[in-house]
Design a protein around this motif. Structure first.
Motif, PDB file in Angstrom:
ATOM      1  N   GLN A  78      -7.380  -4.568 -19.307  1.00  0.00           N
ATOM      2  CA  GLN A  78      -7.274  -4.921 -17.985  1.00  0.00           C
ATOM      3  C   GLN A  78      -5.894  -5.903 -17.588  1.00  0.00           C
ATOM      4  OE1 GLN A  78      -9.438  -2.663 -16.724  1.00  0.00           O
ATOM      5  NE2 GLN A  78      -9.676  -4.417 -15.058  1.00  0.00           N
ATOM      6  N   LEU A  79      -5.512  -6.848 -18.612  1.00  0.00           N
ATOM      7  CA  LEU A  79      -4.318  -7.513 -18.352  1.00  0.00           C
ATOM      8  C   LEU A  79      -3.205  -6.549 -18.321  1.00  0.00           C
ATOM      9  CD1 LEU A  79      -5.065 -10.615 -20.384  1.00  0.00           C
ATOM     10  CD2 LEU A  79      -5.033 -10.456 -17.950  1.00  0.00           C
ATOM     11  N   LYS A  80      -3.038  -5.565 -19.221  1.00  0.00           N
ATOM     12  CA  LYS A  80      -2.240  -4.460 -19.130  1.00  0.00           C
ATOM     13  C   LYS A  80      -2.118  -3.646 -18.000  1.00  0.00           C
ATOM     14  CE  LYS A  80      -1.801  -3.930 -24.332  1.00  0.00           C
ATOM     15  NZ  LYS A  80      -1.850  -3.274 -25.225  1.00  0.00           N
ATOM     16  N   ARG A  81      -3.305  -3.216 -17.516  1.00  0.00           N
ATOM     17  CA  ARG A  81      -3.519  -2.297 -16.426  1.00  0.00           C
ATOM     18  C   ARG A  81      -2.786  -3.129 -15.062  1.00  0.00           C
ATOM     19  NH1 ARG A  81      -2.538   1.874 -13.528  1.00  0.00           N
ATOM     20  NH2 ARG A  81      -4.175   2.397 -12.302  1.00  0.00           N
ATOM     21  N   LEU A  82      -3.213  -4.461 -15.077  1.00  0.00           N
ATOM     22  CA  LEU A  82      -2.860  -5.227 -13.870  1.00  0.00           C
ATOM     23  C   LEU A  82      -1.207  -5.484 -13.764  1.00  0.00           C
ATOM     24  CD1 LEU A  82      -5.645  -7.723 -13.638  1.00  0.00           C
ATOM     25  CD2 LEU A  82      -4.885  -6.010 -12.044  1.00  0.00           C
ATOM     26  N   ASP A  83      -0.744  -5.783 -14.865  1.00  0.00           N
ATOM     27  CA  ASP A  83       0.878  -5.618 -15.183  1.00  0.00           C
ATOM     28  C   ASP A  83       1.224  -4.418 -14.768  1.00  0.00           C
ATOM     29  OD1 ASP A  83       3.091  -7.279 -16.158  1.00  0.00           O
ATOM     30  OD2 ASP A  83       3.051  -5.594 -17.701  1.00  0.00           O
ATOM     31  N   GLU A  84       0.979  -3.161 -15.064  1.00  0.00           N
ATOM     32  CA  GLU A  84       1.369  -1.899 -14.814  1.00  0.00           C
ATOM     33  C   GLU A  84       1.298  -1.692 -13.195  1.00  0.00           C
ATOM     34  OE1 GLU A  84      -0.892   1.000 -16.794  1.00  0.00           O
ATOM     35  OE2 GLU A  84      -0.227   0.346 -18.730  1.00  0.00           O
ATOM     36  N   LEU A  85       0.013  -2.139 -12.600  1.00  0.00           N
ATOM     37  CA  LEU A  85       0.127  -2.024 -11.271  1.00  0.00           C
ATOM     38  C   LEU A  85       1.118  -3.053 -10.470  1.00  0.00           C
ATOM     39  CD1 LEU A  85      -3.725  -2.035 -11.032  1.00  0.00           C
ATOM     40  CD2 LEU A  85      -1.999  -0.106 -10.722  1.00  0.00           C
ATOM     41  N   SER A  86       1.217  -4.080 -10.928  1.00  0.00           N
ATOM     42  CA  SER A  86       2.106  -5.061 -10.563  1.00  0.00           C
ATOM     43  C   SER A  86       3.678  -4.530 -10.409  1.00  0.00           C
ATOM     44  CB  SER A  86       1.939  -6.454 -10.916  1.00  0.00           C
ATOM     45  OG  SER A  86       2.891  -7.357 -10.649  1.00  0.00           O
ATOM     46  N   ARG A  87       3.950  -4.147 -11.603  1.00  0.00           N
ATOM     47  CA  ARG A  87       5.244  -3.673 -11.960  1.00  0.00           C
ATOM     48  C   ARG A  87       5.604  -2.469 -10.886  1.00  0.00           C
ATOM     49  NH1 ARG A  87       8.001  -6.277 -16.015  1.00  0.00           N
ATOM     50  NH2 ARG A  87       6.434  -7.418 -17.552  1.00  0.00           N
ATOM     51  N   GLY A  88       4.578  -1.601 -10.657  1.00  0.00           N
ATOM     52  CA  GLY A  88       4.914  -0.330  -9.944  1.00  0.00           C
ATOM     53  C   GLY A  88       4.770  -0.759  -8.508  1.00  0.00           C
ATOM     54  N   ALA A  89       3.991  -1.673  -8.271  1.00  0.00           N
ATOM     55  CA  ALA A  89       3.902  -1.956  -6.662  1.00  0.00           C
ATOM     56  C   ALA A  89       5.334  -2.667  -6.329  1.00  0.00           C
ATOM     57  CB  ALA A  89       2.762  -2.835  -6.553  1.00  0.00           C
ATOM     58  N   GLU A  90       5.775  -3.654  -7.137  1.00  0.00           N
ATOM     59  CA  GLU A  90       7.126  -4.247  -6.868  1.00  0.00           C
ATOM     60  C   GLU A  90       8.126  -3.174  -6.975  1.00  0.00           C
ATOM     61  OE1 GLU A  90       9.629  -8.116  -8.381  1.00  0.00           O
ATOM     62  OE2 GLU A  90       7.947  -7.510  -9.569  1.00  0.00           O
ATOM     63  N   GLU A  91       8.180  -2.198  -7.692  1.00  0.00           N
ATOM     64  CA  GLU A  91       9.298  -1.383  -7.571  1.00  0.00           C
ATOM     65  C   GLU A  91       9.343  -0.532  -6.553  1.00  0.00           C
ATOM     66  OE1 GLU A  91       8.606   1.036 -11.536  1.00  0.00           O
ATOM     67  OE2 GLU A  91       9.433  -0.768 -12.733  1.00  0.00           O
ATOM     68  N   SER A  92       8.168   0.007  -5.932  1.00  0.00           N
ATOM     69  CA  SER A  92       8.097   0.568  -4.606  1.00  0.00           C
ATOM     70  C   SER A  92       8.081  -0.171  -3.446  1.00  0.00           C
ATOM     71  CB  SER A  92       6.918   1.592  -4.659  1.00  0.00           C
ATOM     72  OG  SER A  92       5.834   0.914  -4.800  1.00  0.00           O
ATOM     73  N   GLY A  93       8.347  -1.630  -3.707  1.00  0.00           N
ATOM     74  CA  GLY A  93       8.759  -2.444  -2.421  1.00  0.00           C
ATOM     75  C   GLY A  93       7.246  -2.829  -1.812  1.00  0.00           C
ATOM     76  N   GLN A  94       6.252  -2.695  -2.548  1.00  0.00           N
ATOM     77  CA  GLN A  94       4.928  -3.245  -1.972  1.00  0.00           C
ATOM     78  C   GLN A  94       4.837  -4.533  -2.568  1.00  0.00           C
ATOM     79  OE1 GLN A  94       2.498  -0.056  -3.140  1.00  0.00           O
ATOM     80  NE2 GLN A  94       2.860   1.313  -1.365  1.00  0.00           N
ATOM     81  N   TYR A  95       5.241  -5.658  -2.030  1.00  0.00           N
ATOM     82  CA  TYR A  95       5.356  -7.126  -2.985  1.00  0.00           C
ATOM     83  C   TYR A  95       4.134  -7.732  -2.527  1.00  0.00           C
ATOM     84  CZ  TYR A  95      10.338  -6.149  -3.086  1.00  0.00           C
ATOM     85  OH  TYR A  95      11.393  -5.637  -3.466  1.00  0.00           O
ATOM     86  N   SER A  96       3.315  -7.576  -1.549  1.00  0.00           N
ATOM     87  CA  SER A  96       1.959  -8.028  -1.433  1.00  0.00           C
ATOM     88  C   SER A  96       1.021  -7.485  -2.372  1.00  0.00           C
ATOM     89  CB  SER A  96       1.445  -7.700   0.088  1.00  0.00           C
ATOM     90  OG  SER A  96       0.199  -8.172   0.148  1.00  0.00           O
ATOM     91  N   ALA A  97       1.081  -6.226  -2.666  1.00  0.00           N
ATOM     92  CA  ALA A  97       0.032  -5.611  -3.586  1.00  0.00           C
ATOM     93  C   ALA A  97       0.623  -6.182  -5.032  1.00  0.00           C
ATOM     94  CB  ALA A  97       0.196  -3.975  -3.613  1.00  0.00           C
ATOM     95  N   ALA A  98       1.770  -6.297  -5.213  1.00  0.00           N
ATOM     96  CA  ALA A  98       2.279  -6.885  -6.682  1.00  0.00           C
ATOM     97  C   ALA A  98       1.927  -8.290  -6.711  1.00  0.00           C
ATOM     98  CB  ALA A  98       3.743  -6.962  -6.722  1.00  0.00           C
ATOM     99  N   ILE A  99       1.885  -8.965  -5.694  1.00  0.00           N
ATOM    100  CA  ILE A  99       1.213 -10.521  -5.793  1.00  0.00           C
ATOM    101  C   ILE A  99      -0.027 -10.364  -5.942  1.00  0.00           C
ATOM    102  CG2 ILE A  99       1.212 -12.461  -4.284  1.00  0.00           C
ATOM    103  CD1 ILE A  99       3.781 -11.882  -2.984  1.00  0.00           C
ATOM    104  N   ASN A 100      -0.601  -9.670  -5.322  1.00  0.00           N
ATOM    105  CA  ASN A 100      -2.194  -9.726  -5.410  1.00  0.00           C
ATOM    106  C   ASN A 100      -2.536  -9.202  -6.859  1.00  0.00           C
ATOM    107  OD1 ASN A 100      -3.132 -10.452  -2.960  1.00  0.00           O
ATOM    108  ND2 ASN A 100      -2.911  -8.318  -2.327  1.00  0.00           N
ATOM    109  N   ALA A 101      -1.896  -8.337  -7.632  1.00  0.00           N
ATOM    110  CA  ALA A 101      -2.216  -8.081  -8.760  1.00  0.00           C
ATOM    111  C   ALA A 101      -1.828  -9.031  -9.863  1.00  0.00           C
ATOM    112  CB  ALA A 101      -1.190  -6.674  -9.055  1.00  0.00           C
ATOM    113  N   GLU A 102      -0.729  -9.648  -9.504  1.00  0.00           N
ATOM    114  CA  GLU A 102      -0.392 -10.885 -10.462  1.00  0.00           C
ATOM    115  C   GLU A 102      -1.301 -12.059 -10.386  1.00  0.00           C
ATOM    116  OE1 GLU A 102       1.810 -11.218 -12.779  1.00  0.00           O
ATOM    117  OE2 GLU A 102       2.455  -9.167 -12.579  1.00  0.00           O
ATOM    118  N   LYS A 103      -1.901 -12.180  -9.115  1.00  0.00           N
ATOM    119  CA  LYS A 103      -2.992 -13.236  -8.742  1.00  0.00           C
ATOM    120  C   LYS A 103      -4.074 -12.969  -9.780  1.00  0.00           C
ATOM    121  CE  LYS A 103      -3.488 -15.174  -4.529  1.00  0.00           C
ATOM    122  NZ  LYS A 103      -3.553 -14.996  -3.324  1.00  0.00           N
ATOM    123  N   THR A 104      -4.579 -11.655  -9.375  1.00  0.00           N
ATOM    124  CA  THR A 104      -5.635 -11.202 -10.337  1.00  0.00           C
ATOM    125  C   THR A 104      -5.519 -11.418 -11.853  1.00  0.00           C
ATOM    126  OG1 THR A 104      -6.249  -9.888  -8.355  1.00  0.00           O
ATOM    127  CG2 THR A 104      -7.291  -9.576 -10.580  1.00  0.00           C
TER     128      THR A 104
END
Length: 179
Positions: A78-104
């Motif tokens: 789960q930690l790895k998956r959330l890291d992947e989601l965070s990085r993907g969201a950040e790369e596509s400019g979806q900073y809110s989603a990246a922040i939420n993934a990092e918080k989780t």
């Protein structure tokens, strides 16, 4: 596992089940398991400290392993998956989603604690005057030293004067000594 469960109380088993579910705070798990609402946080701490109730920790580990086998979900996964989601969201400019993934991810990793539960525990505005007076009396009995310098105010019209006196006393204490 049957041997370990036999050494636990029903409340301890229920606490472990709620805890492994991961949907509630530690204190809320204790409350749901039947522990006293006012001391639930303390019970949760003791149940999870590993020393006071080691069988609870063993049951938690077994329940987690069972859950991982059943659902194929692991903490590291789960930690790895959330890291992947965070990085993907950040790369596509979806900073809110990246922040939420990092918080989780930080909450799952144990780096942060959700303190929202405290917002609803002490709602004094919903208590009657008698309930508030009863709680204050209980506090005075349990912590008399905290009320040593308290003055009883019966009439609200002299409240300003009382507040000004308290502020003046505080200012005198905080003032630098004259040389």
């Amino acid at each position: 596992m049957a041997k370990k469960i036999a050494g636990l109380t029903n409340r301890q088993r229920e606490f472990a089940r709620y805890y492994v579910e991961g949907r509630y705070s530690n204190a809320e798990c204790a409350r749901l398991a039947g522990y006293n609402h006012e001391s639930a946080r303390n019970h949760a701490y003791k149940l999870l400290d590993g020393k006071t109730y080691p069988l609870v920790i063993e049951l938690v580990k077994e329940l987690r392993e069972e859950r991982e086998r059943k659902y194929g979900v692991t903490l590291i996964g789960q930690l790895k998956r959330l890291d992947e989601l965070s990085r993907g969201a950040e790369e596509s400019g979806q900073y809110s989603a990246a922040i939420n993934a990092e918080k989780t991810r930080s909450a799952l990793g144990g780096l942060t604690v959700d303190r929202r539960e405290q917002n609803h525990i002490h709602q004094l505005d919903q208590l009657s005057r008698e309930e508030i007076v009863s709680r204050l009396d209980d506090l005075r009995k349990r912590h008399p030293h905290a009320f040593d310098n308290m003055k009883r105010v019966e009439d609200a019209s002299d409240r300003t004067t009382t507040v000004e006196l308290i502020e003046a006393e505080a200012a005198e204490k905080d003032a630098l000594p004259a040389n």
